[in-house]
Scaffold this motif. Structure first.
Motif, PDB file in Angstrom:
ATOM      1  N   UNK A  10       0.823  -1.213   0.000  1.00 44.95           N
ATOM      2  CA  UNK A  10       0.000   0.000   0.000  1.00 44.95           C
ATOM      3  C   UNK A  10       0.852   1.255   0.000  1.00 44.95           C
ATOM      4  N   UNK A  11       1.899   1.257   0.836  1.00 47.45           N
ATOM      5  CA  UNK A  11       2.770   2.423   0.900  1.00 47.45           C
ATOM      6  C   UNK A  11       3.546   2.571  -0.402  1.00 47.45           C
ATOM      7  N   UNK A  12       3.974   1.468  -0.999  1.00 46.46           N
ATOM      8  CA  UNK A  12       4.700   1.528  -2.261  1.00 46.46           C
ATOM      9  C   UNK A  12       3.829   2.152  -3.358  1.00 46.46           C
ATOM     10  N   UNK A  13       2.561   1.736  -3.418  1.00 46.98           N
ATOM     11  CA  UNK A  13       1.664   2.294  -4.436  1.00 46.98           C
ATOM     12  C   UNK A  13       1.397   3.777  -4.188  1.00 46.98           C
ATOM     13  N   UNK A  14       1.274   4.178  -2.922  1.00 50.03           N
ATOM     14  CA  UNK A  14       1.075   5.614  -2.630  1.00 50.03           C
ATOM     15  C   UNK A  14       2.285   6.426  -3.085  1.00 50.03           C
ATOM     16  N   UNK A  15       3.490   5.889  -2.832  1.00 50.61           N
ATOM     17  CA  UNK A  15       4.703   6.595  -3.239  1.00 50.61           C
ATOM     18  C   UNK A  15       4.763   6.718  -4.756  1.00 50.61           C
ATOM     19  N   UNK A  16       4.491   5.626  -5.467  1.00 53.25           N
ATOM     20  CA  UNK A  16       4.525   5.652  -6.930  1.00 53.25           C
ATOM     21  C   UNK A  16       3.470   6.623  -7.450  1.00 53.25           C
ATOM     22  N   UNK A  17       2.285   6.626  -6.845  1.00 54.48           N
ATOM     23  CA  UNK A  17       1.238   7.556  -7.267  1.00 54.48           C
ATOM     24  C   UNK A  17       1.678   9.004  -7.122  1.00 54.48           C
ATOM     25  N   UNK A  18       2.334   9.310  -6.024  1.00 52.87           N
ATOM     26  CA  UNK A  18       2.799  10.695  -5.837  1.00 52.87           C
ATOM     27  C   UNK A  18       3.907  11.051  -6.805  1.00 52.87           C
ATOM     28  N   UNK A  19       4.774  10.076  -7.100  1.00 52.11           N
ATOM     29  CA  UNK A  19       5.829  10.346  -8.083  1.00 52.11           C
ATOM     30  C   UNK A  19       5.232  10.591  -9.463  1.00 52.11           C
ATOM     31  N   UNK A  21       2.352  11.896 -10.085  1.00 57.46           N
ATOM     32  CA  UNK A  21       1.685  13.198 -10.125  1.00 57.46           C
ATOM     33  C   UNK A  21       2.676  14.347 -10.181  1.00 57.46           C
ATOM     34  N   UNK A  22       3.967  14.034 -10.030  1.00 56.52           N
ATOM     35  CA  UNK A  22       4.970  15.081 -10.166  1.00 56.52           C
ATOM     36  C   UNK A  22       5.550  15.586  -8.868  1.00 56.52           C
ATOM     37  N   UNK A  23       5.181  14.994  -7.750  1.00 57.20           N
ATOM     38  CA  UNK A  23       5.755  15.429  -6.474  1.00 57.20           C
ATOM     39  C   UNK A  23       7.227  15.030  -6.447  1.00 57.20           C
ATOM     40  N   UNK A  24       8.073  15.877  -5.855  1.00 58.97           N
ATOM     41  CA  UNK A  24       9.508  15.606  -5.874  1.00 58.97           C
ATOM     42  C   UNK A  24       9.861  14.466  -4.921  1.00 58.97           C
ATOM     43  N   UNK A  25      10.946  13.781  -5.267  1.00 63.80           N
ATOM     44  CA  UNK A  25      11.393  12.657  -4.453  1.00 63.80           C
ATOM     45  C   UNK A  25      11.818  13.116  -3.059  1.00 63.80           C
ATOM     46  N   UNK A  26      12.395  14.301  -2.969  1.00 66.22           N
ATOM     47  CA  UNK A  26      12.835  14.830  -1.674  1.00 66.22           C
ATOM     48  C   UNK A  26      11.629  15.035  -0.752  1.00 66.22           C
ATOM     49  N   UNK A  27      10.557  15.586  -1.285  1.00 66.28           N
ATOM     50  CA  UNK A  27       9.354  15.790  -0.467  1.00 66.28           C
ATOM     51  C   UNK A  27       8.777  14.461   0.007  1.00 66.28           C
ATOM     52  N   UNK A  29      10.389  11.622   0.350  1.00 64.92           N
ATOM     53  CA  UNK A  29      11.316  11.037   1.334  1.00 64.92           C
ATOM     54  C   UNK A  29      11.054  11.607   2.717  1.00 64.92           C
ATOM     55  N   UNK A  30      10.868  12.917   2.787  1.00 63.04           N
ATOM     56  CA  UNK A  30      10.602  13.549   4.088  1.00 63.04           C
ATOM     57  C   UNK A  30       9.260  13.103   4.651  1.00 63.04           C
ATOM     58  N   UNK A  31       8.267  13.034   3.799  1.00 66.83           N
ATOM     59  CA  UNK A  31       6.917  12.689   4.245  1.00 66.83           C
ATOM     60  C   UNK A  31       6.832  11.258   4.769  1.00 66.83           C
ATOM     61  N   UNK A  40      14.669   5.978  -4.846  1.00 68.67           N
ATOM     62  CA  UNK A  40      15.218   5.842  -6.195  1.00 68.67           C
ATOM     63  C   UNK A  40      15.060   4.410  -6.698  1.00 68.67           C
ATOM     64  N   UNK A  41      15.361   3.435  -5.856  1.00 64.77           N
ATOM     65  CA  UNK A  41      15.242   2.029  -6.263  1.00 64.77           C
ATOM     66  C   UNK A  41      13.796   1.652  -6.565  1.00 64.77           C
ATOM     67  N   UNK A  42      12.866   2.142  -5.752  1.00 67.45           N
ATOM     68  CA  UNK A  42      11.452   1.847  -5.984  1.00 67.45           C
ATOM     69  C   UNK A  42      10.999   2.437  -7.321  1.00 67.45           C
ATOM     70  N   UNK A  43      11.375   3.656  -7.581  1.00 70.12           N
ATOM     71  CA  UNK A  43      10.962   4.326  -8.814  1.00 70.12           C
ATOM     72  C   UNK A  43      11.577   3.650 -10.036  1.00 70.12           C
ATOM     73  N   UNK A  44      12.873   3.276  -9.954  1.00 68.23           N
ATOM     74  CA  UNK A  44      13.522   2.578 -11.066  1.00 68.23           C
ATOM     75  C   UNK A  44      12.848   1.237 -11.332  1.00 68.23           C
TER      76      UNK A  44
END
Length: 155
Positions: A10-19, A21-27, A29-31, A40-44
């Motif tokens: 579930x968390x992986x899909x939320x992260x991919x969804x935010x990526x 939509x254009x949200x930055x990886x730094x944001x 990571x902090x969230x 980076x590995x998840x996105x790749x």
């Protein structure tokens, strides 16, 4: 996030969804309190395979199952003097053949370690009473010696 803690799907899909939509990886990571390498590995992985599934575990499969580990712990506790070789033979009776090193590792995982008894002379009740009397008689000796050594006139 702890390095040994894995992300649930579930968390992986939320992260991919935010990526996406254009949200930055730094944001992100902090969230989610992640390290940049995890992000980076998840996105790749998602871009390469289109999936977020984790790879199956690497390495050699365990020689014993969780049930056999539990059995080892159960038979080792009452007989604390049993060696790992003896326990290995006991486990072989159930159909699982493992080395004494494997048995030792499994027992370490459950908190059982080999201990050698301390070599000492057992005191009798007479010895204890004599020793206690001597200690009571000499309990102030160290204080007197130290005070005489510390006095200015003793030098």
């Amino acid at each position: 996030m702890n390095n040994h803690q894995s992300l649930d799907d579930g968390m992986r899909w939320r992260i991919v969804g935010r990526l996406e939509t254009g949200q930055s990886q730094v944001q992100i990571c902090r969230e989610f309190n992640l390290t940049p390498s995890v992000m980076c590995n998840l996105w790749k992985q998602f871009q390469d395979t289109g999936s977020i599934e984790r790879k199956p575990g690497q390495g050699r499969p365990r020689a014993t199952t969780a049930t056999e580990d539990c059995y080892l712990s159960i038979i080792a506790r009452p007989s604390r003097g049993a060696t790992a070789s003896q326990l290995s033979r006991d486990l072989y009776a159930t159909g699982t053949r493992v080395s004494r090193v494997t048995v030792s590792k499994r027992l370490h995982e459950t908190g059982l370690f080999a201990r050698r008894p301390a070599v000492c002379v057992p005191l009798t009740s007479t010895n204890r009473s004599v020793c206690l009397a001597w200690c009571r008689e000499h309990r102030d000796c160290n204080g007197l010696r130290l005070s005489s050594l510390m006095s200015p006139g003793s030098a």
